[in-house]
Motif scaffolding. Structure first.
Motif, PDB file in Angstrom:
ATOM      1  N   ARG A 326       0.989  -0.986  -0.185  1.00 49.58           N
ATOM      2  CA  ARG A 326      -0.402  -0.142  -0.140  1.00 49.58           C
ATOM      3  C   ARG A 326       1.030   1.312   0.047  1.00 49.58           C
ATOM      4  N   ARG A 327       2.291   0.676   0.396  1.00 50.62           N
ATOM      5  CA  ARG A 327       2.579   2.793   0.817  1.00 50.62           C
ATOM      6  C   ARG A 327       3.800   2.318  -0.237  1.00 50.62           C
ATOM      7  N   MET A 328       3.865   1.728  -1.292  1.00 52.67           N
ATOM      8  CA  MET A 328       4.836   1.722  -2.167  1.00 52.67           C
ATOM      9  C   MET A 328       3.310   2.306  -3.256  1.00 52.67           C
ATOM     10  N   THR A 329       2.465   2.160  -3.130  1.00 51.47           N
ATOM     11  CA  THR A 329       1.729   2.062  -3.999  1.00 51.47           C
ATOM     12  C   THR A 329       1.134   3.574  -4.063  1.00 51.47           C
ATOM     13  N   ARG A 330       1.360   3.919  -3.359  1.00 49.17           N
ATOM     14  CA  ARG A 330       0.891   5.566  -3.552  1.00 49.17           C
ATOM     15  C   ARG A 330       1.967   6.840  -3.224  1.00 49.17           C
ATOM     16  N   ARG A 331       2.854   5.998  -3.225  1.00 48.34           N
ATOM     17  CA  ARG A 331       3.880   6.674  -3.980  1.00 48.34           C
ATOM     18  C   ARG A 331       4.415   6.516  -4.972  1.00 48.34           C
ATOM     19  N   SER A 332       3.760   5.596  -5.607  1.00 43.71           N
ATOM     20  CA  SER A 332       3.905   5.581  -6.896  1.00 43.71           C
ATOM     21  C   SER A 332       3.914   6.309  -7.862  1.00 43.71           C
ATOM     22  N   ALA A 333       4.110   6.762  -9.635  1.00 42.91           N
ATOM     23  CA  ALA A 333       2.921   8.267 -10.274  1.00 42.91           C
ATOM     24  C   ALA A 333       1.863   7.394 -10.784  1.00 42.91           C
ATOM     25  N   GLY A 335      -0.339   5.316  -9.314  1.00 43.97           N
ATOM     26  CA  GLY A 335      -0.722   4.764  -8.122  1.00 43.97           C
ATOM     27  C   GLY A 335      -1.448   3.459  -8.454  1.00 43.97           C
ATOM     28  N   GLU A 336      -1.004   2.073  -9.123  1.00 38.97           N
ATOM     29  CA  GLU A 336      -0.916   0.615  -9.522  1.00 38.97           C
ATOM     30  C   GLU A 336      -0.275   0.437  -8.150  1.00 38.97           C
ATOM     31  N   MET A 337      -1.620  -0.966  -8.119  1.00 35.97           N
ATOM     32  CA  MET A 337      -0.782  -1.924  -7.138  1.00 35.97           C
ATOM     33  C   MET A 337       0.057  -3.046  -7.847  1.00 35.97           C
ATOM     34  N   LYS A 338       1.070  -3.348  -7.796  1.00 39.28           N
ATOM     35  CA  LYS A 338       2.354  -3.370  -8.678  1.00 39.28           C
ATOM     36  C   LYS A 338       2.917  -4.928  -8.125  1.00 39.28           C
ATOM     37  N   PRO A 339       3.303  -6.593  -8.364  1.00 39.97           N
ATOM     38  CA  PRO A 339       3.981  -7.289  -7.874  1.00 39.97           C
ATOM     39  C   PRO A 339       4.866  -6.724  -7.588  1.00 39.97           C
ATOM     40  N   GLU A 340       5.609  -6.480  -7.996  1.00 39.49           N
ATOM     41  CA  GLU A 340       7.138  -6.052  -7.283  1.00 39.49           C
ATOM     42  C   GLU A 340       6.860  -5.434  -6.075  1.00 39.49           C
ATOM     43  N   TYR A 341       6.391  -4.796  -5.609  1.00 39.74           N
ATOM     44  CA  TYR A 341       5.587  -4.308  -4.478  1.00 39.74           C
ATOM     45  C   TYR A 341       5.738  -5.481  -3.353  1.00 39.74           C
ATOM     46  N   ARG A 342       5.987  -6.595  -3.324  1.00 39.67           N
ATOM     47  CA  ARG A 342       5.684  -7.768  -2.689  1.00 39.67           C
ATOM     48  C   ARG A 342       7.298  -8.277  -2.585  1.00 39.67           C
ATOM     49  N   LEU A 343       8.421  -7.909  -2.785  1.00 36.15           N
ATOM     50  CA  LEU A 343       9.772  -8.557  -2.964  1.00 36.15           C
ATOM     51  C   LEU A 343      10.877  -7.436  -2.509  1.00 36.15           C
ATOM     52  N   PRO A 344      10.145  -6.266  -1.214  1.00 39.86           N
ATOM     53  CA  PRO A 344      11.332  -6.099  -0.781  1.00 39.86           C
ATOM     54  C   PRO A 344      11.790  -6.856   0.475  1.00 39.86           C
ATOM     55  N   PRO A 345      10.803  -7.560   1.042  1.00 39.92           N
ATOM     56  CA  PRO A 345      10.979  -9.124   2.069  1.00 39.92           C
ATOM     57  C   PRO A 345      12.325  -9.942   1.938  1.00 39.92           C
TER      58      PRO A 345
END
Length: 473
Positions: A326-333, A335-345
């Motif tokens: 959710r945080r990375m989605t809000r910061r993205s240009a 506003g799309e929820m991208k699967p790549e945002y699951r990878l930081p852990p």
């Protein structure tokens, strides 16, 4: 204005259609998730529960071979590699419910066969089939989460599902050490068969089909009967017969590995660290017996470090994964929820695995206090858990309708790694020692750390091309 073809396409009545699994009541969705997690827990118990008693098995059958003693454990994981090649396309053709029942029945039947095996060859073959049918639960687990859980909530759901996936192989040796010492190794399989039978009954009572293409096809068939309009068809209907659809789908797992560099690279990453886990399963018992003088009964306690690491990893992933998304989605240009945002852990986890390997190897090499290598295995399990769940979540978010096939591709690779790699462990440790042997493994793990980081930066365009290619292949 809708064309005639558009009018004949059957889809959900509205975004809030209660027939859509996404809109089911929470209790129904979580019943299925808890059921498949519990079935997976029992199945993974079968993978390792008799590991502390392998010596007794080899003695009873008159076999003295280190490679075979490891193989009788890891053959289960090779079954997990073969099963998804067939069960993933069947799941996408006939749905989750039928496959779940097939998996339960096959699992119980071949576990009973293991309990009555009369020689090592029979035991190995039967354990292979137990592994094959156990793969149904892994395939269905990710699939039903893709079916029923919205993207922004999937991190928590996957964490709950993987409790069964990751804790089973740890709880197994602890309980199996005491049960095997008290009642013999055959009773380990009888207990697993009883647990599997109970879960099979629960699934017959509570399981409900959740795969949208199957549900919409049933709806289309009902409407064709009610309206006498033979042109009505599901929005997922590609015009193929079941036979052709199966032929088309059965190759999808291989196509993911051939045509999707993303799935291949993540599968190799997961496969390497997962093989280290099974390497520990097959080597902790002899190391703690020979180095620290533990009995086969108490050796199961050496696996508690792995269990603690997995629990901490799952708790952390459940807490942060959806928040990061959710945080990375809000910061993205966009506003799309991208699967790549699951990878930081997984980047965090990738750093813990080599630390744990180095710590464990040199602590055991120097015969340090037994608690030190146990703590080190916890570090490795913590990193392994974050990598495992991040990649699972990425595949579910990124390939949704093909999630079962994408997860099957990762399961095939990691299971082959986990089934074969530990067989080389006795010779590697004999040649290098456990300290330098684990140093080599840690170096290989370090090479994989940049993979998720590169995909976070450059993977979006490649993923979207992969999805389109999978739709056309």
């Amino acid at each position: 204005m809708e064309s005639e073809d558009d009018q004949n396409i059957v889809t959900w009545d509205s975004p809030t259609d209660p027939a859509n699994p996404i809109n089911w009541p929470s209790w129904r969705r979580w019943t299925l998730i808890c059921l498949v997690s519990s079935c997976t827990f029992v199945a993974t118990l079968a993978s390792s529960m008799f590991a502390p008693g392998v010596g007794e098995v080899m003695q009873e059958f008159g076999v003295d071979n280190d490679i075979l003693s490891s193989f009788v454990i890891t053959i289960f994981v090779l079954g997990l590699a073969f099963g998804p090649l067939f069960f993933a396309p069947l799941s996408e053709l006939y749905g989750r419910l039928v496959l779940q029942h097939v998996g339960n029945i096959g699992f119980v039947a071949f576990t009973v066969a293991c309990a009555v095996a009369t020689d090592l060859g029979m035991l190995i073959v039967f354990r292979l089939f137990v592994g094959i049918f156990s793969s149904v639960f892994l395939t269905n687990g990710g699939g039903i989460i893709a079916d029923m859980v919205r993207q922004e909530e999937r991190g928590f759901a996957l964490a709950m599902f993987t409790v069964g996936v990751l804790l089973g192989p740890v709880v197994g040796p602890v309980s199996g050490g005491y049960l095997g010492a008290a009642a013999g190794w055959r009773w380990i399989f009888w207990v697993i068969a009883i647990l599997g039978g109970v879960h099979a009954i629960l699934c017959f009572v509570f399981w409900k089909e959740s795969y949208p293409p199957v549900l919409l096809e049933r709806k289309a068939a009902r409407l064709r009967r009610e309206t006498a309009n033979p042109k009505l068809r599901s929005k997922y209907d590609n015009g193929l017969s079941p036979k052709d659809h199966f032929k088309h789908s059965i190759t999808r797992v291989c196509k993911f590995l051939i045509y999707s560099p993303i799935v291949l690279s993540l599968s190799l990453h997961m496969g390497l660290v997962y093989s280290y886990f099974y390497l520990l399963l097959s080597t902790l018992t002899p190391i703690f017996q020979e180095t620290y003088g533990w009995t086969s009964q108490s050796t199961g306690l050496a696996y508690l470090g792995l269990g603690a690491g997995f629990l901490f990893g799952q708790a952390l992933f459940a807490k942060i994964s959806d928040r990061i998304l959710r945080r990375m989605t809000r910061r993205s240009a966009d506003g799309e929820m991208k699967p790549e945002y699951r990878l930081p852990p997984s980047v965090i986890g990738g750093c813990f695995v080599p630390i744990g390997l180095l710590w464990y190897g040199w602590a055991a090499q120097e015969k340090a206090h037994y608690i030190l290598p146990i703590i080190a295995t916890g570090f490795m399990a913590f990193g392994n858990c974050l990598i495992f769940m991040s990649i699972q979540a990425y595949c579910v978010d990124g390939f949704t309708i093909f999630a079962a096939s994408a997860l099957a591709a990762t399961t095939v690779v990691r299971s082959v790694f986990a089934g074969v790699f530990p067989l080389a462990a006795p010779r590697m440790y004999a040649a290098l020692g456990i300290g330098w042997g684990n140093t080599l493994l840690a170096g290989l793990a370090l090479l994989m750390v940049p993979v998720p980081q590169l995909l976070m930066t450059h993977g979006e365009k490649l993923r979207k091309r992969n999805v389109k290619r999978m739709e056309n292949l």
